[in-house]
Design a protein around this motif. Sequence first.
Motif: not given
Length: 424
Positions: A160-177
């Motif tokens: 809850p204390s993280w009001e804003n967050a972002s990430f880019g081009d993280m890899l997910a299981e299965g080969g997704y970006v």
Amino acid sequence: LLIGDGVQLSSGHRHWSHLFSMFPTTLLNPATSALGIQSLDHFASENGASQYIPKIQNGFPRVALSIMSSMVPGRTEAAYRNLSNWLQYAASYNHNQGGGSWSVNLGPSTMYQEARGAPCNESPLGAAFAFQSWLLSCWDFRAPENRTDDVIRVFPAVPPSWENASFGDMLAEGGYVVSGNYVNNKTEWVQLAAPNATDQDPWKITLHTDMAGPLVAQPSTVPVTYTGHGDGGQYTYTVVLRSAESVLLGPAGYTPPTDLPQGQPVPWPRINGALVEHFWGKHTRAYLPPPPPPSPPKPNPVYPTCDSEPSVGVYNCTPHMCAYDGPKPESGSCGGDICHPSSSLNSSVARRQQETLCSPLDAKNATAEAAARCDAHKGCHSFALCKDFKNKCGASNDQICAKYFEAGKEAYNPDACWMIWTKP
């Protein structure tokens, strides 16, 4: 959950092998299993932690508690505090020093040590994984034979204390970006890319997100179907990607930006107008004030000499002597004396004699009194005095304690504060 057949977890331990069914194998879902959540809470309590405010210093169970707490709706604060408290407490006494004694284990570079200096890398690596799992995870609690698509959970456990967050081009299981943006405690958009999907082999995703539908998809040709609420409390959607497609998804009423670079990582925010990062992709600390200079070295201790009382009765004084039980003297200590036997005394007479010998001495006449006691105690060959020892044996301000040794127990030690009087 048991450690083995009939073996319960009855004391704290840093490893959680009996909970592997929840993490990392995801065969048991703590969000839907009463047994799972009970076992998680029991593991936390045995490691000195309540459900939300852990107090253990060791990093490894904190990592496990954080990750498994993030799987359960309503426990994002537990996931957050398990790591934030550890990071705070483990580094609070060694700021800018890079590590030190027990419970002062985490340096500014996140290099971590335990057991008085042993490198220990699984805790910081696990902590990094836990942080990432709050933003993106792929927990799939279905039986392996029932998994017909891939699971992607975006911003599943943002504190809850993280009001804003972002990430880019993280890899997910299965080969997704995957990329995503989280603003004012809710997801603004999510981008999914399947670089190796084809028309003949489309990739199917079950997406867990807090975005209410119907989702806005760009391009709109990508099929997105609402399927209900998932086990983590988020909405679930089925997304199908073909031919190396990527899709930008937003909540109902969302207007996609025209300048969003699809398939590219979200850039770090600039600091003082400069993009400050190193090859690991993280901000460097060049913009922080320089660390303070190291503390000056401690002065060498001043040890006593025998000039004031070279002898008393038949006893001759020698400074820096130490008694010990092992093959060599222990630096700075005198142990193994008559007042600290290696085993308990069986005879009540022997115990009374020991109590008489070892009681505190009058500091003004300590040497003569200790000599008289040693003379009266069978087997006593020498005695030692150290002014720094007076507060360690229950003596009052005007008293001091002595140590008494059998013949052959004395050994020279230049680091000891003791003066010892020995019979010829």
